[in-house]
Scaffold this motif. Structure first.
Motif, PDB file in Angstrom:
ATOM      1  N   LYS A   1      -5.061   1.735  -1.308  1.00 16.75           N
ATOM      2  CA  LYS A   1      -5.211   3.157  -1.622  1.00 16.75           C
ATOM      3  C   LYS A   1      -4.742   4.019  -0.460  1.00 16.75           C
ATOM      4  N   ALA A   2      -5.102   3.640   0.761  1.00 18.46           N
ATOM      5  CA  ALA A   2      -4.711   4.415   1.940  1.00 18.46           C
ATOM      6  C   ALA A   2      -3.199   4.486   2.094  1.00 18.46           C
ATOM      7  N   ALA A   3      -2.507   3.462   1.594  1.00 14.87           N
ATOM      8  CA  ALA A   3      -1.046   3.435   1.679  1.00 14.87           C
ATOM      9  C   ALA A   3      -0.399   4.392   0.680  1.00 14.87           C
ATOM     10  N   GLY A   4      -1.187   4.940  -0.239  1.00 14.12           N
ATOM     11  CA  GLY A   4      -0.665   5.927  -1.179  1.00 14.12           C
ATOM     12  C   GLY A   4      -0.643   5.505  -2.636  1.00 14.12           C
ATOM     13  N   PHE A   5      -1.070   4.275  -2.929  1.00 12.86           N
ATOM     14  CA  PHE A   5      -1.064   3.807  -4.309  1.00 12.86           C
ATOM     15  C   PHE A   5      -2.258   4.384  -5.070  1.00 12.86           C
ATOM     16  N   LYS A   6      -2.014   4.743  -6.338  1.00 13.67           N
ATOM     17  CA  LYS A   6      -3.066   5.327  -7.167  1.00 13.67           C
ATOM     18  C   LYS A   6      -3.429   4.471  -8.369  1.00 13.67           C
ATOM     19  N   THR A   7      -2.684   3.385  -8.564  1.00 15.63           N
ATOM     20  CA  THR A   7      -2.943   2.470  -9.682  1.00 15.63           C
ATOM     21  C   THR A   7      -2.903   1.039  -9.167  1.00 15.63           C
ATOM     22  N   VAL A   8      -3.853   0.226  -9.613  1.00 11.20           N
ATOM     23  CA  VAL A   8      -3.876  -1.195  -9.286  1.00 11.20           C
ATOM     24  C   VAL A   8      -3.892  -1.988 -10.591  1.00 11.20           C
ATOM     25  N   ARG A   9      -2.921  -2.868 -10.748  1.00  9.33           N
ATOM     26  CA  ARG A   9      -2.890  -3.758 -11.907  1.00  9.33           C
ATOM     27  C   ARG A   9      -3.491  -5.097 -11.485  1.00  9.33           C
ATOM     28  N   ILE A  10      -4.417  -5.596 -12.306  1.00 10.42           N
ATOM     29  CA  ILE A  10      -5.114  -6.841 -11.989  1.00 10.42           C
ATOM     30  C   ILE A  10      -4.801  -7.875 -13.054  1.00 10.42           C
ATOM     31  N   PRO A  11      -3.856  -8.778 -12.778  1.00 12.91           N
ATOM     32  CA  PRO A  11      -3.585  -9.869 -13.713  1.00 12.91           C
ATOM     33  C   PRO A  11      -4.778 -10.835 -13.757  1.00 12.91           C
TER      34      PRO A  11
ATOM     35  N   VAL B   1       5.126   1.910 -19.112  1.00 20.00           N
ATOM     36  CA  VAL B   1       4.688   1.427 -17.806  1.00 20.00           C
ATOM     37  C   VAL B   1       5.573   0.251 -17.403  1.00 20.00           C
ATOM     38  N   VAL B   2       6.310   0.411 -16.303  1.00 21.97           N
ATOM     39  CA  VAL B   2       7.036  -0.719 -15.722  1.00 21.97           C
ATOM     40  C   VAL B   2       5.995  -1.486 -14.913  1.00 21.97           C
ATOM     41  N   GLY B   3       5.336  -2.419 -15.598  1.00 21.71           N
ATOM     42  CA  GLY B   3       4.147  -3.068 -15.038  1.00 21.71           C
ATOM     43  C   GLY B   3       4.425  -4.015 -13.901  1.00 21.71           C
TER      44      GLY B   3
ATOM     45  N   ALA C   1       8.236   7.346 -17.079  1.00 19.43           N
ATOM     46  CA  ALA C   1       7.537   6.054 -17.016  1.00 19.43           C
ATOM     47  C   ALA C   1       6.784   5.912 -15.696  1.00 19.43           C
ATOM     48  N   ALA C   2       5.692   5.161 -15.728  1.00 17.98           N
ATOM     49  CA  ALA C   2       4.953   4.799 -14.521  1.00 17.98           C
ATOM     50  C   ALA C   2       5.457   3.452 -14.007  1.00 17.98           C
ATOM     51  N   THR C   3       5.218   3.159 -12.733  1.00 19.50           N
ATOM     52  CA  THR C   3       5.703   1.917 -12.131  1.00 19.50           C
ATOM     53  C   THR C   3       4.600   1.232 -11.333  1.00 19.50           C
ATOM     54  N   VAL C   4       4.605  -0.116 -11.372  1.00 16.88           N
ATOM     55  CA  VAL C   4       3.602  -0.904 -10.659  1.00 16.88           C
ATOM     56  C   VAL C   4       4.320  -2.048  -9.923  1.00 16.88           C
ATOM     57  N   TYR C   5       4.388  -1.963  -8.619  1.00 12.86           N
ATOM     58  CA  TYR C   5       5.112  -2.944  -7.803  1.00 12.86           C
ATOM     59  C   TYR C   5       4.438  -4.314  -7.872  1.00 12.86           C
ATOM     60  N   TRP C   6       5.260  -5.379  -8.018  1.00  9.26           N
ATOM     61  CA  TRP C   6       4.715  -6.739  -8.031  1.00  9.26           C
ATOM     62  C   TRP C   6       4.541  -7.239  -6.599  1.00  9.26           C
TER      63      TRP C   6
ATOM     64  N   ALA D   1       1.931  10.843 -14.806  1.00 11.62           N
ATOM     65  CA  ALA D   1       2.002  11.505 -13.505  1.00 11.62           C
ATOM     66  C   ALA D   1       0.759  11.209 -12.677  1.00 11.62           C
ATOM     67  N   ASP D   2      -0.396  11.182 -13.327  1.00  7.89           N
ATOM     68  CA  ASP D   2      -1.652  10.953 -12.620  1.00  7.89           C
ATOM     69  C   ASP D   2      -1.760   9.526 -12.091  1.00  7.89           C
ATOM     70  N   MET D   3      -1.113   8.569 -12.762  1.00 10.20           N
ATOM     71  CA  MET D   3      -1.140   7.179 -12.315  1.00 10.20           C
ATOM     72  C   MET D   3      -0.386   6.984 -11.001  1.00 10.20           C
ATOM     73  N   GLY D   4       0.576   7.857 -10.714  1.00  9.68           N
ATOM     74  CA  GLY D   4       1.293   7.784  -9.451  1.00  9.68           C
ATOM     75  C   GLY D   4       1.977   6.454  -9.230  1.00  9.68           C
ATOM     76  N   ALA D   5       1.982   6.007  -7.981  1.00 11.63           N
ATOM     77  CA  ALA D   5       2.580   4.714  -7.628  1.00 11.63           C
ATOM     78  C   ALA D   5       1.566   3.604  -7.848  1.00 11.63           C
ATOM     79  N   GLY D   6       2.028   2.506  -8.473  1.00 15.55           N
ATOM     80  CA  GLY D   6       1.133   1.393  -8.781  1.00 15.55           C
ATOM     81  C   GLY D   6       1.455   0.138  -7.991  1.00 15.55           C
ATOM     82  N   TRP D   7       0.456  -0.739  -7.876  1.00 10.23           N
ATOM     83  CA  TRP D   7       0.548  -1.975  -7.078  1.00 10.23           C
ATOM     84  C   TRP D   7      -0.171  -3.097  -7.812  1.00 10.23           C
ATOM     85  N   ASN D   8       0.455  -4.273  -7.851  1.00 12.69           N
ATOM     86  CA  ASN D   8      -0.136  -5.445  -8.506  1.00 12.69           C
ATOM     87  C   ASN D   8      -0.925  -6.317  -7.524  1.00 12.69           C
TER      88      ASN D   8
END
Length: 415
Positions: A97-107, A338-340, A374-379, A58-65
Motif C-alpha cells: 500500500k505504501a508503494a502506491g497500490f490500491k488493489t490487491v488480488r489474492i489467488p 480488469v487486466v488481472g 480498464a483497471a490493471t493488476v501487476y503479477w 478509477a478508484d481501484m487505481g494500480a493493482g498488485w497480485n
C-alpha cells in the motif's frame, strides 16, 4: 502453473494454517449464520456501492497480485509456504500500500481442502486463513480481488474444475458448494471486496477454443454469479469478476463462444441500467519478451535499441488494439475490464538494460488500460532475480524494483 504462446493469459510459474478465528471473523460468521449483513470495523458498509463502472475502475487505481501464496500447494494440499515463500503478513501488505497500490488480488486454491460431496465442505482453518489475509488488505481500505485459482489446472495435483472432463454435473455441484461457502464468509464485506469466478480456465490446449469446453466455462461463470448473489448481504450487489477462455482477449471479446452471465438475482436496489459484472483478461504479449525463460528477447517498445533483441510482434500498436477491443466490446456496454495479470520476467542477467524495458512495458499497459477504461493488476510471484516477477522482497518487505513501480504509477498518472 501453465505456460504457452499465442498471446494467451498465463500465470507465470515459480518453481515448484490453520488460524484461530479473529473476533472480526467471529462477528461476521455469526451475522451470516443469522442471515444478517454487518458493518465491519474501520470500513463503512456500502461505502463504494454508489460508484458506477468508470468510477470503480478509477478508484481501484494500480493493482498488485499476491502470487504464489494462497494458490500454492504441496501434493494437492494448499499451503501458502509450499512454494518457498514465507507466510503472508500485515507488514507486507502495508508495504505494498505504501508503494502506491490500491488493489490487491489474492489467488486462492482449494483443491484437497474440499471435502466429499454432496456438501463439499471447505476446510475451516483454510477459510479462516483466506479471510485473515483478505483482512490485511481490506481493513486498510484497499480493494481486494479473491479468485479460485489452481483448481482448474490439469497440471496441478487435486485439480477438478476441468472444462472437458466427463462428469460435469459433479464438477458444477462442487463448484457451486465451494463458492456458496466462500461467498457466505464475505457477505458482510463492502464493495471493496470483488470475487472472481476462476483463473485461466481452458482445456490446456493453446489455439482456438473448443466446444463443449467453452460452454462449460460459461456455465461455471453463471453458477458463480447466481450462487454469490443468493448468499445475500452485500453479495447481492457487489462487483463480480468473470473471465472468458484462458483470460485471452481475442477469445473473450471475439466471436469464439464467450457468453456474459445474466444477473437475475442481483439486488433490486441497483438501477437496472447499471452492471455489476466485470470482465477479466490477462496480458503477457509478446510472450517471448514477457515470459519466455531465456535471453533471446530482452527489449520492448519504441525505445528498444537492438532490433535483434526485440520481438517482431506485440508492441505498442498491438497493445492498443487489444485493449481497444475490450473497451469496444465490454466497457462501452457498462462492463468494466480488469487486466488481472500483466508483467514481464527479469532478464537483466542477459541484458543490463532489460529492467528499463520491463518498466516501459508496465507503463504502457497501465496507461493504455486507463485510456480504454480498464483497471490493471501487476503479477508478482514473489521471485526476484533471474526470471522473477517480484517487486518486493517478501521476507524483508524491501522494494526490489522501484523503477517498475514508478512506471506503473506514472502510467496511471499519465506521465
Amino acid at each position: 502453473m501453465t505456460a504457452g504462446i499465442n498471446h494467451v493469459g498465463i500465470c507465470p510459474p515459480m518453481g515448484m494454517r490453520g488460524i484461530i478465528m479473529t473476533s472480526r471473523a467471529v462477528k461476521l460468521f455469526l451475522a451470516v449464520a443469522l442471515g444478517a449483513a454487518v458493518s465491519l470495523p474501520g470500513v463503512e458498509a456500502g461505502a463504494t456501492s454508489r460508484l458506477n463502472a468508470s468510477q470503480v475502475v478509477a478508484d481501484m487505481g494500480a493493482g498488485w497480485n499476491l502470487g504464489n501464496q494462497l494458490e500454492a500447494n504441496a501434493n494437492g494440499v494448499p499451503s501458502e509456504t509450499a512454494w518457498g515463500l514465507p507466510a503472508v503478513t500485515q507488514g507486507l501488505i502495508d508495504r505494498v500500500k505504501a508503494a502506491g497500490f490500491k488493489t490487491v488480488r489474492i489467488p486462492v486454491s482449494y483443491l484437497n481442502h474440499i471435502g466429499a460431496g454432496p456438501n463439499y465442505p471447505v476446510n475451516a482453518a483454510w477459510l479462516n486463513r483466506i479471510q485473515q489475509v483478505v483482512d490485511y488488505a481490506y481493513k486498510r481500505g484497499l480493494y481486494v480481488l479473491v479468485n479460485m485459482h489452481g483448481d482448474g489446472y490439469k497440471t496441478i495435483t487435486g485439480s477438478w474444475l476441468i472444462c472437458d472432463a466427463a462428469d460435469q454435473a459433479t464438477i458444477k455441484a462442487k463448484y457451486q458448494k465451494v463458492w456458496q461457502q466462500v461467498a457466505a464468509r464475505f457477505a458482510g464485506y463492502d464493495q471493496h471486496l470483488v470475487l472472481e469466478s476462476m483463473n485461466e480456465e481452458f482445456d490446456g490446449q493453446y489455439g482456438n477454443p473448443t466446444q463443449p469446453c467453452y460452454s462449460n466455462i460459461n456455465a461455471y461463470n453463471q453458477i458463480f454469479v447466481d450462487t454469490v448473489r443468493k448468499t445475500g448481504g452485500n453479495n447481492s450487489s457487489r462487483w463480480l469478476l468473470v473471465p472468458g477462455w484462458n483470460t485471452n482477449i481475442d477469445y473473450t471479446a471475439g466471436n469464439y463462444g464467450f457468453t456474459l452471465p445474466t444477473d437475475q438475482f442481483r439486488s433490486s436496489s441497483i438501477p437496472a441500467s447499471e452492471k455489476r459484472i466485470m470482465i477479466s483478461v490477462h496480458y503477457y504479449s509478446p510472450w517471448d519478451f514477457a515470459g519466455e525463460e531465456n535471453g533471446n528477447i530482452t527489449q520492448w517498445g519504441r525505445s528498444a535499441t537492438n532490433p535483434a533483441k526485440k520481438s517482431t510482434w506485440g508492441q505498442e500498436d498491438y497493445l492498443d488494439a487489444q485493449l481497444k477491443l475490450m473497451r469496444d466490446t465490454f466497457v462501452t456496454k457498462g462492463y468494466p475490464v480488469v487486466v488481472g495479470e500483466y508483467g514481464s520476467i527479469d532478464k537483466s542477467s542477459f541484458d543490463s538494460s532489460n529492467n528499463r524495458y520491463r518498466a516501459d512495458f508496465a507503463r504502457a499497459i497501465v496507461a493504455t488500460a486507463k485510456k480504454y477504461g480498464a483497471a490493471t493488476v501487476y503479477w508478482d510471484n514473489g521471485a526476484n532475480g533471474q526470471f522473477g516477477f517480484g517487486l518486493f522482497d517478501r521476507r524483508t518487505y524491501a522494494v526490489t524494483h522501484q523503477g517498475i513501480i514508478d512506471a506503473i504509477m506514472g502510467g496511471l498518472a499519465g506521465r
